[in-house]
Design a protein around this motif. Structure first.
Motif, PDB file in Angstrom:
ATOM      1  N   SER A  20       0.864  -1.097  -0.029  1.00 23.50           N
ATOM      2  CA  SER A  20      -0.039   0.011  -0.052  1.00 23.50           C
ATOM      3  C   SER A  20       0.829   1.352   0.087  1.00 23.50           C
ATOM      4  O   SER A  20       2.008   1.516   0.813  1.00 23.50           O
ATOM      5  CB  SER A  20      -1.087  -0.115   1.188  1.00 23.50           C
ATOM      6  OG  SER A  20      -1.627   1.265   1.365  1.00 23.50           O
ATOM      7  N   ASP A 309     -10.482  -5.854  -2.287  1.00 20.22           N
ATOM      8  CA  ASP A 309     -10.598  -4.463  -1.900  1.00 20.22           C
ATOM      9  C   ASP A 309     -10.927  -4.280  -0.510  1.00 20.22           C
ATOM     10  O   ASP A 309     -11.438  -3.367  -0.093  1.00 20.22           O
ATOM     11  CB  ASP A 309     -11.598  -3.612  -2.992  1.00 20.22           C
ATOM     12  CG  ASP A 309     -11.287  -1.969  -2.643  1.00 20.22           C
ATOM     13  OD1 ASP A 309     -10.030  -1.704  -2.399  1.00 20.22           O
ATOM     14  OD2 ASP A 309     -12.164  -1.445  -2.575  1.00 20.22           O
ATOM     15  N   HIS A 366      -5.260   5.328  -5.211  1.00 21.55           N
ATOM     16  CA  HIS A 366      -4.310   5.043  -5.981  1.00 21.55           C
ATOM     17  C   HIS A 366      -4.824   4.853  -7.305  1.00 21.55           C
ATOM     18  O   HIS A 366      -5.128   3.892  -7.957  1.00 21.55           O
ATOM     19  CB  HIS A 366      -3.774   3.808  -5.644  1.00 21.55           C
ATOM     20  CG  HIS A 366      -2.228   3.347  -6.296  1.00 21.55           C
ATOM     21  ND1 HIS A 366      -2.124   3.672  -7.515  1.00 21.55           N
ATOM     22  CD2 HIS A 366      -1.187   2.878  -5.821  1.00 21.55           C
ATOM     23  CE1 HIS A 366      -0.711   3.258  -7.765  1.00 21.55           C
ATOM     24  NE2 HIS A 366      -0.284   2.727  -6.581  1.00 21.55           N
ATOM     25  N   THR A 368      -3.836   5.301 -10.403  1.00 23.86           N
ATOM     26  CA  THR A 368      -3.191   4.493 -11.416  1.00 23.86           C
ATOM     27  C   THR A 368      -3.525   3.039 -11.774  1.00 23.86           C
ATOM     28  O   THR A 368      -3.599   2.290 -12.490  1.00 23.86           O
ATOM     29  CB  THR A 368      -1.863   4.720 -11.623  1.00 23.86           C
ATOM     30  OG1 THR A 368      -1.390   4.308 -10.115  1.00 23.86           O
ATOM     31  CG2 THR A 368      -1.604   6.078 -11.943  1.00 23.86           C
ATOM     32  N   SER A 369      -3.841   2.403 -10.261  1.00 20.34           N
ATOM     33  CA  SER A 369      -4.129   1.001 -10.246  1.00 20.34           C
ATOM     34  C   SER A 369      -5.664   0.687  -9.997  1.00 20.34           C
ATOM     35  O   SER A 369      -6.159  -0.465 -10.303  1.00 20.34           O
ATOM     36  CB  SER A 369      -3.368   0.283  -9.142  1.00 20.34           C
ATOM     37  OG  SER A 369      -3.616   0.968  -7.729  1.00 20.34           O
ATOM     38  N   TYR A 370      -6.251   1.734  -9.238  1.00 19.62           N
ATOM     39  CA  TYR A 370      -7.762   1.591  -8.796  1.00 19.62           C
ATOM     40  C   TYR A 370      -8.820   2.195  -9.868  1.00 19.62           C
ATOM     41  O   TYR A 370     -10.095   2.016  -9.992  1.00 19.62           O
ATOM     42  CB  TYR A 370      -8.037   2.006  -7.648  1.00 19.62           C
ATOM     43  CG  TYR A 370      -7.978   0.751  -6.543  1.00 19.62           C
ATOM     44  CD1 TYR A 370      -6.855  -0.170  -6.611  1.00 19.62           C
ATOM     45  CD2 TYR A 370      -8.926   0.805  -5.515  1.00 19.62           C
ATOM     46  CE1 TYR A 370      -6.762  -1.184  -5.547  1.00 19.62           C
ATOM     47  CE2 TYR A 370      -8.785  -0.187  -4.453  1.00 19.62           C
ATOM     48  CZ  TYR A 370      -7.478  -1.069  -4.328  1.00 19.62           C
ATOM     49  OH  TYR A 370      -7.830  -2.044  -3.606  1.00 19.62           O
ATOM     50  N   GLY A 468      -9.752  -6.932  -8.560  1.00 18.64           N
ATOM     51  CA  GLY A 468      -8.546  -6.426  -8.942  1.00 18.64           C
ATOM     52  C   GLY A 468      -7.887  -5.582  -8.061  1.00 18.64           C
ATOM     53  O   GLY A 468      -7.003  -4.907  -8.291  1.00 18.64           O
ATOM     54  N   LEU A 470      -5.973  -4.569  -4.178  1.00 18.19           N
ATOM     55  CA  LEU A 470      -4.771  -4.676  -3.476  1.00 18.19           C
ATOM     56  C   LEU A 470      -4.514  -5.884  -2.752  1.00 18.19           C
ATOM     57  O   LEU A 470      -3.534  -6.356  -2.462  1.00 18.19           O
ATOM     58  CB  LEU A 470      -4.211  -3.599  -2.682  1.00 18.19           C
ATOM     59  CG  LEU A 470      -2.744  -3.375  -2.318  1.00 18.19           C
ATOM     60  CD1 LEU A 470      -1.780  -3.149  -3.452  1.00 18.19           C
ATOM     61  CD2 LEU A 470      -2.506  -2.257  -1.397  1.00 18.19           C
ATOM     62  N   THR A 472      -5.598  -8.874  -3.478  1.00 17.63           N
ATOM     63  CA  THR A 472      -6.057 -10.223  -4.179  1.00 17.63           C
ATOM     64  C   THR A 472      -5.182 -11.274  -3.665  1.00 17.63           C
ATOM     65  O   THR A 472      -4.096 -11.246  -3.131  1.00 17.63           O
ATOM     66  CB  THR A 472      -5.433  -9.776  -5.845  1.00 17.63           C
ATOM     67  OG1 THR A 472      -5.507 -11.135  -6.464  1.00 17.63           O
ATOM     68  CG2 THR A 472      -4.005  -9.360  -5.891  1.00 17.63           C
ATOM     69  N   LYS A 477       0.952 -10.851  -8.972  1.00 15.45           N
ATOM     70  CA  LYS A 477       0.540  -9.431  -9.164  1.00 15.45           C
ATOM     71  C   LYS A 477       1.354  -8.478  -8.356  1.00 15.45           C
ATOM     72  O   LYS A 477       0.999  -7.314  -8.500  1.00 15.45           O
ATOM     73  CB  LYS A 477      -0.825  -9.220  -9.176  1.00 15.45           C
ATOM     74  CG  LYS A 477      -1.661  -9.957 -10.354  1.00 15.45           C
ATOM     75  CD  LYS A 477      -3.121  -9.620 -10.322  1.00 15.45           C
ATOM     76  CE  LYS A 477      -3.880 -10.201 -11.398  1.00 15.45           C
ATOM     77  NZ  LYS A 477      -5.286 -10.012 -11.299  1.00 15.45           N
TER      78      LYS A 477
END
Length: 496
Positions: A20, A309, A366, A368-370, A468, A470, A472, A477
């Motif tokens: 994180s 999530d 975040h 860019t990832s979420y 998808g 963090l 997971t 990944k």
């Protein structure tokens, strides 16, 4: 009547997701649990202390929602509170409520560092008892420095009280001199396993049953325990482990502990890939939700866990991919939450109850990832200051707060949006907004497993959806750099 003992008691807890980008500060502790001195005694009770007539010194009880590494400043203050209390000694014993997977900016093994600091100040002979989360990453240093180490044995964790009481009983016996407890800890080449710690059948349940038999049948073994570990921590000693508290005054106890730990570890490695619950991708979960919403024969809710999530695993808790899929499928009678989004919650509060508005929701911690976030048009149907008392079974009676919280209704989907980020494991988190979960056809919660205690009994079915996030279970990944190698599932290991 036993003599009065002075016992140092403290809670310093955090489950740290090192992937994180959100650091954990003292303010994060204050949002969830941060009590000092007399506040601790007023809010939290150690029943065993009353039974045994202990005089407790309780400098701090602190717990924050799982997130990124604890800042150096925060960690220094938490340690200071505990270590300063050592100066008020002498003490006869120490009992600590820790998590076991806390990582700071300065120490990958925070609990081990805390124990080391206590030993430096209080000496090697004072007995120290520690309770842990079932998902602790138990390090060699932790096992070496503690005399008694008892993790929870349930997931969802509904045995915190019983675990604390067992630890206190052993601590009392240690002070009386009737036992000389020590901890033997064993960890194998696993980053994950134990059915992710689930205790409703499967590997973890079998391991715990076998451990209970060993404890009951083997003289000198005071407590035989298994931790499932926390795999979202990139540290050398992450992963499942066995820890056995044994009586060192019993001649054969240490050898028995080693033998029992090895047997449990062998089974853990052999059955490492066995799971009882398989997460679904979003299209599959959405299809099941659509069918459940149209089911006239059974109108109980389908409960969907947005498990990847899950804030309880250090995920950001503001992911909207599952919400997006439910909206696109035009599914109605959905209760979704609790989504941590202070900006959206504030906008709903500013607009007022009954107001329709446009609001940007989610994917802000975040992007860019979420991302991307969702721009929604909805109506505010509930507002709350976020304060609630857990109904349980998990943490029953404990006051908590989500901060200013709102319920936004968008095309038949009611979205609970909070200021503070908490795992959704209690129905009161929705009820404070006027939403009764049992009245919805679909209830989607930001949780991995703890939700089952409160939401499982009312559900016609429970499914897990991988959106998808963090948390997971697909470890490929995540970019691990510090874990010991080879380690499963990142590497192949001998089957044994």
């Amino acid at each position: 009547m036993s003599q009065t003992r002075r016992v140092l008691s403290a809670q310093v807890a955090h489950e740290t997701n090192t992937f994180s980008i959100v650091p954990t500060t003292l303010e994060d502790y204050r949002k969830r649990l941060f009590l000092l001195d007399a506040e601790v005694a007023a809010a939290l009770h150690l029943a065993a202390a009353k039974r045994y007539g202990w005089t407790l010194v309780q400098p701090v009880a602190a717990a924050a929602t799982p997130s990124g590494k604890v800042t150096a400043e925060c960690w220094a203050e938490l340690q200071r509170l505990v270590f300063d209390a050592c100066e008020t000694g002498p003490f006869d014993a120490v009992i600590l409520a820790l998590h076991g997977a806390m990582v700071t900016e300065t120490d990958d093994d925070a609990e081990g560092a805390l124990l080391e600091g206590l030993r430096k100040r209080l000496g090697d002979t004072i007995p120290i008892a520690v309770t842990l989360d079932l998902h602790a990453n138990v390090t060699e240093r932790m096992g070496r420095l503690a005399n008694i180490m008892l993790p929870y044995r349930t997931y969802p964790h509904i045995d915190q009280y019983e675990t604390a009481f067992r630890a206190a009983e052993l601590l009392q016996s240690a002070m009386d001199g009737t036992i000389r407890p020590r901890v033997f800890r064993l960890q194998g080449p696993l980053l994950d396993g134990c059915n992710h710690g689930r205790t409703q059948g499967g590997v973890m349940s079998d391991l715990l049953a076998r451990a209970a038999d060993m404890q009951a049948q083997t003289p000198g073994l005071l407590s035989v325990d298994v931790c499932a570990g926390f795999s979202r921590a990139d540290i050398a000693e992450a992963g499942p482990s066995v820890q056995i508290t044994y009586d060192a005054s019993h001649n054969a106890a240490e050898a028995a502990a080693r033998q029992a730990a090895a047997a449990l570890q062998d089974e853990m490695v052999r059955r490492r890939a066995e799971v009882t619950v398989t997460p679904l991708d979003l299209p599959t979960a959405t299809k099941l939700a659509a069918a459940a919403a149209e089911d006239v024969a059974d109108t109980r809710p389908l409960v969907i866990a947005d498990f990847s999530d899950n804030p309880g695993s250090g995920a950001y808790g503001d992911g909207v991919r599952l919400l997006e899929a439910l909206l696109q499928a035009e599914i109605r009678s959905v209760l979704f939450g609790v989504l941590g989004d202070p900006e959206a919650a504030a906008r709903c509060h500013a607009a007022g109850l009954g107001t329709s508005l446009d609001v940007v929701v989610g994917a802000k911690r975040h992007p860019t990832s979420y991302g991307p976030p969702l721009t929604l048009t909805g109506r505010v149907t509930g507002l709350s200051d976020g304060a609630f008392v857990c109904e349980g079974p998990m943490n029953a009676g404990q006051p908590m707060t989500l901060g200013p919280t709102a319920l936004l209704e968008v095309n038949g989907i009611s979205i609970a949006i909070s200021t503070n980020t908490l795992q959704t494991y209690d129905q009161e988190m929705f009820r404070i907004l006027g939403a009764e979960p049992a009245q919805f056809r679909i209830v989607a919660v930001k949780s991995a497993h703890h939700f089952r205690a409160a939401f499982g009994p009312m559900a016609k079915e429970v499914i897990l959806a991988d959106s998808g996030g963090l948390a997971t279970n697909d470890h490929s990944k995540l970019s691990y750099r510090k874990v010991r190698r080879p380690i499963w599932p990142l590497d192949e290991i001998p089957t044994g």
